[in-house]
Design a protein around this motif. Structure first.
Motif, PDB file in Angstrom:
ATOM      1  N   ALA A 103       0.837  -1.207   0.000  1.00  0.00           N
ATOM      2  CA  ALA A 103       0.000   0.000   0.000  1.00  0.00           C
ATOM      3  C   ALA A 103       0.871   1.256   0.000  1.00  0.00           C
ATOM      4  O   ALA A 103       0.618   2.219  -0.718  1.00  0.00           O
ATOM      5  N   ARG A 104       1.915   1.234   0.829  1.00  0.00           N
ATOM      6  CA  ARG A 104       2.816   2.390   0.907  1.00  0.00           C
ATOM      7  C   ARG A 104       3.511   2.620  -0.427  1.00  0.00           C
ATOM      8  O   ARG A 104       3.605   3.759  -0.902  1.00  0.00           O
ATOM      9  N   SER A 105       3.972   1.548  -1.015  1.00  0.00           N
ATOM     10  CA  SER A 105       4.688   1.660  -2.270  1.00  0.00           C
ATOM     11  C   SER A 105       3.766   2.188  -3.377  1.00  0.00           C
ATOM     12  O   SER A 105       4.138   3.069  -4.160  1.00  0.00           O
ATOM     13  N   ALA A 106       2.552   1.666  -3.421  1.00  0.00           N
ATOM     14  CA  ALA A 106       1.615   2.099  -4.468  1.00  0.00           C
ATOM     15  C   ALA A 106       1.207   3.558  -4.278  1.00  0.00           C
ATOM     16  O   ALA A 106       1.027   4.291  -5.255  1.00  0.00           O
ATOM     17  N   ALA A 107       1.056   3.981  -3.017  1.00  0.00           N
ATOM     18  CA  ALA A 107       0.638   5.377  -2.763  1.00  0.00           C
ATOM     19  C   ALA A 107       1.646   6.350  -3.357  1.00  0.00           C
ATOM     20  O   ALA A 107       1.290   7.431  -3.843  1.00  0.00           O
ATOM     21  N   ALA A 108       2.907   5.930  -3.361  1.00  0.00           N
ATOM     22  CA  ALA A 108       3.952   6.807  -3.904  1.00  0.00           C
ATOM     23  C   ALA A 108       3.886   6.913  -5.425  1.00  0.00           C
ATOM     24  O   ALA A 108       4.543   7.761  -6.020  1.00  0.00           O
ATOM     25  N   LEU A 109       3.101   6.060  -6.058  1.00  0.00           N
ATOM     26  CA  LEU A 109       2.983   6.080  -7.527  1.00  0.00           C
ATOM     27  C   LEU A 109       1.835   6.974  -8.007  1.00  0.00           C
ATOM     28  O   LEU A 109       1.681   7.193  -9.212  1.00  0.00           O
ATOM     29  N   ILE A 110       1.018   7.453  -7.072  1.00  0.00           N
ATOM     30  CA  ILE A 110      -0.101   8.312  -7.490  1.00  0.00           C
ATOM     31  C   ILE A 110       0.444   9.692  -7.875  1.00  0.00           C
ATOM     32  O   ILE A 110       1.274  10.263  -7.156  1.00  0.00           O
ATOM     33  N   ARG A 111      -0.019  10.181  -9.019  1.00  0.00           N
ATOM     34  CA  ARG A 111       0.395  11.517  -9.448  1.00  0.00           C
ATOM     35  C   ARG A 111      -0.831  12.432  -9.407  1.00  0.00           C
ATOM     36  O   ARG A 111      -1.835  12.167 -10.063  1.00  0.00           O
ATOM     37  N   VAL A 112      -0.709  13.499  -8.631  1.00  0.00           N
ATOM     38  CA  VAL A 112      -1.832  14.423  -8.464  1.00  0.00           C
ATOM     39  C   VAL A 112      -1.425  15.776  -9.029  1.00  0.00           C
ATOM     40  O   VAL A 112      -0.339  16.276  -8.739  1.00  0.00           O
ATOM     41  N   SER A 113      -2.295  16.359  -9.847  1.00  0.00           N
ATOM     42  CA  SER A 113      -2.065  17.725 -10.325  1.00  0.00           C
ATOM     43  C   SER A 113      -3.025  18.654  -9.601  1.00  0.00           C
ATOM     44  O   SER A 113      -4.201  18.329  -9.413  1.00  0.00           O
ATOM     45  N   TYR A 114      -2.492  19.779  -9.183  1.00  0.00           N
ATOM     46  CA  TYR A 114      -3.292  20.722  -8.395  1.00  0.00           C
ATOM     47  C   TYR A 114      -3.342  22.078  -9.073  1.00  0.00           C
ATOM     48  O   TYR A 114      -2.420  22.477  -9.784  1.00  0.00           O
TER      49      TYR A 114
END
Lengths: 734, 210
Positions: A123-134
């Motif tokens: 879960a931790r590893s996958a969370a780091a793969l999320i790319r969010v644009s703001y």
């Protein structure tokens, strides 16, 4: 039972069990690692999936896009919850910001996604793969800059935001001795040791959440409101809580995301807020700017006292009510207070241990030291001279019990206050040594509290209430109360807490937990006593309960015999009339501190600490003392090190973990002494008790600050008292 | 089949069930096929935990702390920060205390790990556990197992003549004092602030007067 007239003699007054310093009944579990906290309930849920929270990287604005593809394809990922797929969410009554952000972002590290995977590492590893644009909006993050446009806050239910008695301006102008000073207190983090944690499991449309929460009932309602469920479909279970200090009064994103994640994954999910998320994702004690004006006659009598406080919060947030104690603590015919609230886009400000009084007394009790200095008076004598036994705004309303003067006198005597020297004049080798003191003051609140008690065929008693034990000793004092009431040994009582299916209590907060929840158990036990007497055919009004037996006149029976095979049970709640309106119910302390300041390096060491407390009957002097020394420790933190550093450009707390946010450690804390005055408060409740857990904090930081002043002759009005604020002002080394 | 393979199988079934459940607000497309753990970087490691041999197959990223808490269900060791900042995860490895969150389980092949559960039980307390109860050296209890493991190790360190930052003179034997204990215990944060009582508890067990 309705408590609407002062308590007379009752079974608690026997003090066979209550008032004794028993070790905690949950001690063997806590010291062997067998007390179960929320994230570790392998005993109730086998193999839950793991959730990992992603926090917003901006403080204000909106999410323009989220690229989840890589994360969704990562090993072990079961589901990703975001605002896009969470469904429509409501908001809890006690929450200011939403617990799941997106597309709108209300504060930095607001949760924007939960990655649910088979293991924590996945879960931790996958969370780091999320790319969010703001899209980042301009926010307001600087209280000092927003101060001049901050309006008077909306009135709180029981506290007006602008008060005035007499002619403050005229009296202050005319006062021969006056002080007009401004103080600041920074944002504080609760930093409880157990991170926020929840595990959720659904059965149909009902959810059970094992969590770490101080107020079970309101939190259950807030979970239901957020998830748009009926209250009955939500069950919270929180038997052990690894500290809260106000941070766990409310549900936070771990609770809601665990529930959403479990519903989406179709299996139980557990979530802990990663430590570096906590200071920005959750709540904090808001920073304040406080202006205090005190006018006095040459003989030391206060004629005018004014306290204005500024704090900031998100839209719809509440102010830090730092001026409130100034309405009550000291005499003076002409008075004013004002609470102003700026809108800031920092994370949500909310209650932390002694909200209002803790930062308020940090300022007021330096101000009292300063004006005593101007008057040439001893600060203990100055406070004694300005004591009041009535509400100064409404003199027809007396205090139920007010032993502040006794606390101060006893404290001064026991601490050796008479040996205190003039500022900067006491030298011990390389160290400048000083003593400081402050008054402690915190109100005692009455709140309805329910409990259910059972008697079984062995003569044992079980207590159930949704009250919580956040380290305060609730398990033990509720057991003591039931043992006293039913005439059994402490080992014959089982206490079950923190389950929303149990009778409603006020929970742990505002130092109202101990007095109200024990009173609730008292009420339920009175009913159980009646049931026992009735079962035995005894008259209930002359029936005695002692040593496991029930006696009425010449008749006597074993308590166990009354239970029969099915046992007996009773439920009741303590409810209050208007005694707290007729009387001001508060707790008092004298805090005394000796500090040494290295004359070369400026290092501050606290050498001795003493608190003398008047808080009604002390239900268990061992656990009560622990609460007070713990609060004194937190007070040292507030005085010398605790500060969430604000990035005023990006709008977040920079030092958002336990390395950057410094709290006291073993090496910072000396031996601490606590004395409880032997008193009862029959106007407060049938236990004749009040709280101590917040009283122990109130005033401590100012006592440290005043000790540093006495040691060095240097006054610091901006907390924490760190080297940068005084090193260049220290006396020259001879 | 290891214990972990069983877990994965069971989760796979549950997750597939979730994806087809009509009541969910989440789009079914979000549910992904489960990758078998066997295809992930994993390794076997054998530990001796509280005297018991434990053979584990772990994701190599698993900390010793999570191996204890999540795989062996020894949850007495606490996760307060996961970054080596608070000390709640303190255990003893081959007799020396460490932060178990700062070390990977696979680095400890053959090591002897002692956790709070290995010191004593509610029915048979270690003297340090009994002293913490007697002196109320805790409140919420969350830092407590780490404090107790640290305290036991601190007394052993002083006995073994290992100096600390506040040891004034390195030539004579290290000796017990309040300042030595405060210094050596300072990696274990107690936010409830039980420090003064913890010192009393450790002092009693040491048989010294602080």
């Amino acid at each position: 039972m309705k408590f609407d007239t002062p308590a007379t003699t009752n079974p608690i007054d026997q003090l066979k069990v209550v008032g004794k310093g028993y070790t905690r009944i949950d001690g063997p579990m806590k010291t062997t690692g067998t007390a179960p906290y929320a994230y570790e309930r392998h005993d109730v849920v086998d193999n839950p999936a793991y959730g990992y929270v992603l926090g917003s990287a901006i403080a204000k604005g909106k999410i323009t896009s989220m690229d989840l593809d890589a994360a969704k394809g990562a090993p072990g990922v079961i589901i990703i919850v975001t605002a896009d797929n969470a469904g429509k969410l409501g908001k809890g009554k006690l929450n200011t910001a939403h617990l799941l952000g997106g597309p709108a972002i209300e504060h930095y590290h607001q949760a924007v996604a939960l990655v649910v995977a088979q293991t924590f590492e996945q879960a931790r590893s996958a969370a780091a793969l999320i790319r969010v644009s703001y899209q980042e909006d301009q926010g307001t993050y600087d209280l000092a800059a927003a101060k001049n446009i901050a309006p008077v806050a909306k009135d709180e239910p029981d506290a007006k935001s602008a008060t005035s008695v007499g002619d403050f301006a005229g009296a202050f102008a005319a006062a021969p001795v006056k002080l007009d000073a401004t103080y600041t207190t920074p944002d504080h983090s609760h930093s409880m040791m157990e991170p926020f944690a929840s595990m959720a499991a659904w059965t149909g449309n009902k959810v059970t959440i094992w969590t770490s929460n101080q107020l079970i009932h309101s939190s259950t309602e807030d979970v239901a409101a957020t998830l748009n469920l009926p209250n009955d479909n939500v069950r919270l279970i929180s038997p052990f809580i690894g500290g809260g200090f106000g941070g766990k009064l409310f549900i936070r994103s771990d609770v809601i995301l665990a529930a959403l994640g479990a519903r989406a994954a179709g299996q139980p999910v557990k979530v802990t807020l990663q430590r570096p998320l906590i200071p920005n994702n959750t709540t904090h004690r808001a920073s304040t700017i406080q202006r205090i004006r005190i006018g006095a006659l040459a003989d030391g009598h206060i004629t005018a006292i004014g306290h204005e406080g500024w704090s900031g919060n998100l839209p719809e947030g509440r102010p830090e009510t730092a001026v409130m104690q100034t309405r009550l603590l000291y005499a003076g015919a002409n008075r004013m207070t004002a609470t102003r609230l700026a809108t800031l886009d920092l994370p949500e400000g909310n209650a932390m241990r002694a909200p209002g009084e803790a930062p308020g007394l940090m300022a007021l009790e330096i101000a009292m030291d300063e004006i005593a200095d101007k008057l040439g008076m001893d600060p203990v004598q100055f406070r004694i001279l300005n004591d009041t036994q009535v509400d100064p705004e409404k003199p027809s309303r007396p205090y139920s019990r007010r032993a502040l003067v006794e606390c101060l006198k006893m404290g001064a005597d026991k601490f050796g206050w008479a040996k205190r020297g003039a500022p900067g004049k006491t030298v011990d080798g390389r160290w400048l040594v000083g003593m400081g003191m402050a008054a402690g003051f915190r109100n005692s609140m009455v709140k309805k509290s329910g409990a259910k008690v059972y008697l079984d065929g062995k003569g044992d008693i079980t207590v159930e209430t949704d009250m919580t034990d956040i380290g305060t000793g609730t398990y033990t004092i509720l057991a003591q109360t039931a043992a006293e009431m039913m005439g059994v040994g402490l080992h014959q009582v089982v206490v079950r807490l923190g389950d929303s299916t149990y009778p409603v209590s006020p929970g742990s907060g505002g130092q109202f937990g101990a007095s109200n929840s024990t009173s609730g158990v008292y009420a339920a036990c009175l009913k159980l006593r009646e049931a026992v007497a009735q079962k035995l055919g005894f008259k209930s009004d002359d029936t005695m309960f002692a040593d496991g037996r029930v006696t009425s006149g010449s008749r006597s029976a074993a308590l166990a015999d009354a239970a029969g095979e099915v046992g007996l049970q009773a439920e009741d709640a303590i409810e209050y009339g208007d005694l707290d309106k007729k009387y001001q119910e508060s707790t008092f302390a004298g805090h005394f501190v000796e500090a040494a300041v290295n004359s070369y390096t400026g290092e501050i060491r606290v050498r001795r600490m003493l608190a003398v407390c008047a808080a009604g009957r002390i239900l268990n002097p061992k656990t009560a003392r622990s609460q007070v020394i713990g609060a004194m420790t937190m007070g040292v933190g507030a005085a010398l090190m605790e500060e969430l550093a604000v990035d005023t450009r990006r709008g977040f707390f920079v030092n958002h973990d336990l390395a950057g946010y410094e709290v006291p450690v073993h090496a910072d804390i000396p031996h601490q002494d606590v004395i409880f005055l032997d008193e009862t408060d029959p106007i407060a409740n049938p236990m004749k008790a009040k709280g101590v857990g917040e009283l122990g904090l109130c005033g401590v930081a100012a006592a440290v600050a005043n000790a540093v002043y006495n040691a060095t002759g240097v006054r610091v009005r901006d907390y924490p008292i760190t080297l940068d604020k005084y090193l260049t002002r220290l006396p020259a080394v001879a | 089949m290891t214990k972990h393979d069983i877990e994965v199988t069971r989760r796979g079934v549950l997750a597939t069930g979730a994806a087809t459940a009509a009541v969910l607000a989440v789009q079914a497309a979000y549910a992904q096929p489960i990758v078998p753990l066997a295809s992930l970087p994993s390794a076997k490691v054998s530990l001796v935990v509280n005297g018991h041999n434990e053979d584990l197959t772990l994701d190599t990223r698993t900390t010793l702390l999570d191996a204890l808490r999540e795989h062996l269900h020894l949850t007495g060791t606490k996760k307060g920060c996961d970054h080596g900042q608070c000390g709640a995860c303190t255990v003893m490895v081959n007799g020396r205390r460490i932060n178990s969150c700062l070390t990977l389980a696979v680095m400890h092949q053959g090591d002897k790990v002692t956790t709070i559960e290995g010191l004593g039980t509610p029915e048979q307390l270690h003297p340090m556990q009994a002293a913490f109860i007697k002196h109320d050296g805790y409140q919420c209890g969350y830092c407590t197992p780490g404090q107790i493991c640290s305290a036991v190790a601190v007394l052993a360190e002083i006995k073994a003549d290992i100096p600390s930052h506040v040891t004034g003179d390195l030539l004579p034997h290290a000796s017990f004092s309040a300042d030595e204990v405060r210094e050596r215990m300072s990696g274990n944060i107690c936010r409830c602030g039980a420090y003064s009582n913890i010192l009393d508890a450790i002092t009693e067990v040491s048989g010294e007067t602080a």
